[in-house]
Design an enzyme around this catalytic site. Structure first.
Site, PDB file in Angstrom:
ATOM      1  N   LYS A 168       0.080   4.282  -0.350  1.00  0.00           N
ATOM      2  CA  LYS A 168      -0.545   5.492   0.197  1.00  0.00           C
ATOM      3  C   LYS A 168      -0.300   6.663  -0.759  1.00  0.00           C
ATOM      4  O   LYS A 168      -0.315   6.473  -1.967  1.00  0.00           O
ATOM      5  CB  LYS A 168      -0.031   5.752   1.619  1.00  0.00           C
ATOM      6  CG  LYS A 168      -0.117   4.479   2.477  1.00  0.00           C
ATOM      7  CD  LYS A 168       0.114   4.709   3.938  1.00  0.00           C
ATOM      8  CE  LYS A 168      -0.023   3.380   4.673  1.00  0.00           C
ATOM      9  NZ  LYS A 168       0.038   3.497   6.109  1.00  0.00           N
ATOM     10  N   HIS A 227      -9.549   1.381   4.876  1.00  0.00           N
ATOM     11  CA  HIS A 227      -8.211   1.527   5.465  1.00  0.00           C
ATOM     12  C   HIS A 227      -8.283   2.531   6.614  1.00  0.00           C
ATOM     13  O   HIS A 227      -9.053   3.492   6.567  1.00  0.00           O
ATOM     14  CB  HIS A 227      -7.207   2.008   4.407  1.00  0.00           C
ATOM     15  CG  HIS A 227      -5.809   2.026   4.951  1.00  0.00           C
ATOM     16  ND1 HIS A 227      -5.322   3.105   5.647  1.00  0.00           N
ATOM     17  CD2 HIS A 227      -4.842   1.082   4.962  1.00  0.00           C
ATOM     18  CE1 HIS A 227      -4.095   2.817   6.052  1.00  0.00           C
ATOM     19  NE2 HIS A 227      -3.782   1.602   5.657  1.00  0.00           N
ATOM     20  N   ASN A 231       0.867  -1.187   0.000  1.00  0.00           N
ATOM     21  CA  ASN A 231       0.000   0.000   0.000  1.00  0.00           C
ATOM     22  C   ASN A 231       0.900   1.232   0.000  1.00  0.00           C
ATOM     23  O   ASN A 231       1.481   1.586   1.020  1.00  0.00           O
ATOM     24  CB  ASN A 231      -0.893  -0.035   1.250  1.00  0.00           C
ATOM     25  CG  ASN A 231      -1.696   1.239   1.413  1.00  0.00           C
ATOM     26  OD1 ASN A 231      -1.802   2.046   0.484  1.00  0.00           O
ATOM     27  ND2 ASN A 231      -2.258   1.443   2.602  1.00  0.00           N
ATOM     28  N   GLU A 238      -5.479  -4.556  10.703  1.00  0.00           N
ATOM     29  CA  GLU A 238      -4.429  -3.555  10.867  1.00  0.00           C
ATOM     30  C   GLU A 238      -4.714  -2.725  12.115  1.00  0.00           C
ATOM     31  O   GLU A 238      -5.458  -1.737  12.050  1.00  0.00           O
ATOM     32  CB  GLU A 238      -4.393  -2.628   9.654  1.00  0.00           C
ATOM     33  CG  GLU A 238      -4.127  -3.351   8.346  1.00  0.00           C
ATOM     34  CD  GLU A 238      -3.592  -2.390   7.296  1.00  0.00           C
ATOM     35  OE1 GLU A 238      -2.426  -2.522   6.937  1.00  0.00           O
ATOM     36  OE2 GLU A 238      -4.339  -1.502   6.880  1.00  0.00           O
ATOM     37  N   GLU A 251      -6.592   4.973   7.515  1.00  0.00           N
ATOM     38  CA  GLU A 251      -6.442   6.404   7.191  1.00  0.00           C
ATOM     39  C   GLU A 251      -7.716   6.948   6.547  1.00  0.00           C
ATOM     40  O   GLU A 251      -8.059   8.118   6.729  1.00  0.00           O
ATOM     41  CB  GLU A 251      -5.205   6.609   6.309  1.00  0.00           C
ATOM     42  CG  GLU A 251      -3.933   6.492   7.146  1.00  0.00           C
ATOM     43  CD  GLU A 251      -2.790   5.749   6.493  1.00  0.00           C
ATOM     44  OE1 GLU A 251      -2.703   5.754   5.259  1.00  0.00           O
ATOM     45  OE2 GLU A 251      -1.980   5.151   7.230  1.00  0.00           O
ATOM     46  N   GLY A 289       2.454   2.568  10.680  1.00  0.00           N
ATOM     47  CA  GLY A 289       3.390   3.675  10.493  1.00  0.00           C
ATOM     48  C   GLY A 289       4.105   4.090  11.768  1.00  0.00           C
ATOM     49  O   GLY A 289       4.731   5.144  11.824  1.00  0.00           O
ATOM     50  N   SER A 296       3.414  -1.803  10.359  1.00  0.00           N
ATOM     51  CA  SER A 296       4.873  -1.833  10.539  1.00  0.00           C
ATOM     52  C   SER A 296       5.505  -3.173  10.179  1.00  0.00           C
ATOM     53  O   SER A 296       6.465  -3.616  10.824  1.00  0.00           O
ATOM     54  CB  SER A 296       5.249  -1.417  11.970  1.00  0.00           C
ATOM     55  OG  SER A 296       4.814  -0.083  12.217  1.00  0.00           O
TER      56      SER A 296
HETATM   57  P1  PGA Z   1       2.823   0.570   7.591  1.00  0.00           P
HETATM   58  O1  PGA Z   1       1.345   0.738   6.961  1.00  0.00           O
HETATM   59  O2  PGA Z   1       3.373  -0.723   7.056  1.00  0.00           O
HETATM   60  O3  PGA Z   1       3.588   1.762   7.108  1.00  0.00           O
HETATM   61  O4  PGA Z   1       2.649   0.522   9.072  1.00  0.00           O
HETATM   62  C1  PGA Z   1       0.486  -0.362   6.802  1.00  0.00           C
HETATM   63  C2  PGA Z   1      -0.811   0.069   6.199  1.00  0.00           C
HETATM   64  O5  PGA Z   1      -1.317   1.154   6.531  1.00  0.00           O
HETATM   65  O6  PGA Z   1      -1.399  -0.661   5.359  1.00  0.00           O
END
Ligand code: PGA
Length: 257
Positions: free
Chosen positions: A15, A100, A13, A172, A102, A178, A218
């Protein structure tokens, strides 16, 4: 759509990273580092504006599958800034993230919005990757099960058994996204087992078994092995670590040989 997805499932992903030029450079580098394998599924979720360039650069690599990060539930119309599921399909996407964290927590998508999106995605025969996960305060309150159950049940909404069998569920935990803080494999397993149980109740064990339940938050090359070894973890959804070709190639090469 159709055949069962090979597992493990690796999602990248991106983003709001990698415009068309960076997407092309990524694919050129990644193709040299990761050779096609039929014992796994690799799906990229670039920004929608980079999809065409990605496809161009990935000609001859049909194993590198494509998705978009979000769609609006209407097919077309006066919805400035959005794209629809039919448009994503026309551009070459086969997968769509829905809900997701976000989208939920930065852009305010509600469970009802997510359900409408999932329905629109399924209507185009695209694979929805329904993302669920609790926030830190919800975990600390002991509400993980309540939150995840609500997000799975409302997110799948009234979908039929057959359609549910063609989804992917991504767990998640918001506090792990993140942040560099990964869930312990046993914590991921516990929530994945809960999700599997919800799916079994809804569609029966034979269908539920084939739905990939993937972990995100992460994930990196340093923790991929222990995550993939955890019971009920069928793959991963990777944000930050999917932006670098060498790092993501290492991640996609992990797991059973
Ligand atoms: P990250 O994001 O691996 O940077 O923690 C995962 C995601 O939001 O799908």
């Amino acid at each position: 759509m159709g055949a069962r997805l090979a597992r493990p499932f690796f999602g990248g992903n991106w983003k709001m990273n990698h415009g068309p030029n960076a997407a092309r450079a990524f694919v050129e580098a990644f193709s040299g580092l990761y050779a096609a394998r039929d014992d796994r599924t690799v799906v990229f979720f670039p920004p929608a504006i980079s999809l065409t360039e990605f496809l161009h650069a990935a000609q001859g690599r049909p194993d590198l599958r494509l998705g978009v990060q979000d769609v609006y539930w209407e097919r077309e119309g006066a919805f400035t800034g959005s794209i629809s599921a039919p448009m994503a399909k026309e551009a070459g996407a086969a997968f769509v993230l829905a809900g997701h964290s976000e989208r939920r927590h930065v852009f305010g998508d509600s469970d009802e919005d997510v359900a409408r999106k999932v329905k629109a995605i399924v209507a185009e025969e695209l694979v929805p990757v329904l993302c669920v996960g609790e926030r830190l305060e919800e975990r600390e309150r002991g509400d993980v099960e309540t939150v995840v159950r609500r997000q799975v049940e409302l997110g799948l909404g009234p979908l039929e058994r057959e359609a549910i069998g063609k989804t992917v569920i991504a767990y998640e935990p918001v506090w792990a996204i993140g942040t560099g803080r990964t869930a312990r494999p046993e914590d991921a397993s516990a929530v994945h087992s809960l999700i599997r149980g919800l799916l079994v109740d809804r569609v029966g064990a034979d269908v539920a078994r084939d739905i990939p339940i993937i972990y995100g938050g992460s994930v990196k090359s340093g923790n991929i092995d222990e995550l993939l070894a955890a019971p009920e973890v069928d793959g991963v959804l990777v944000g930050g670590a999917s932006l670098k070709p060498a790092e993501f190639a290492r991640i996609c090469s992990a797991g059973p040989r």
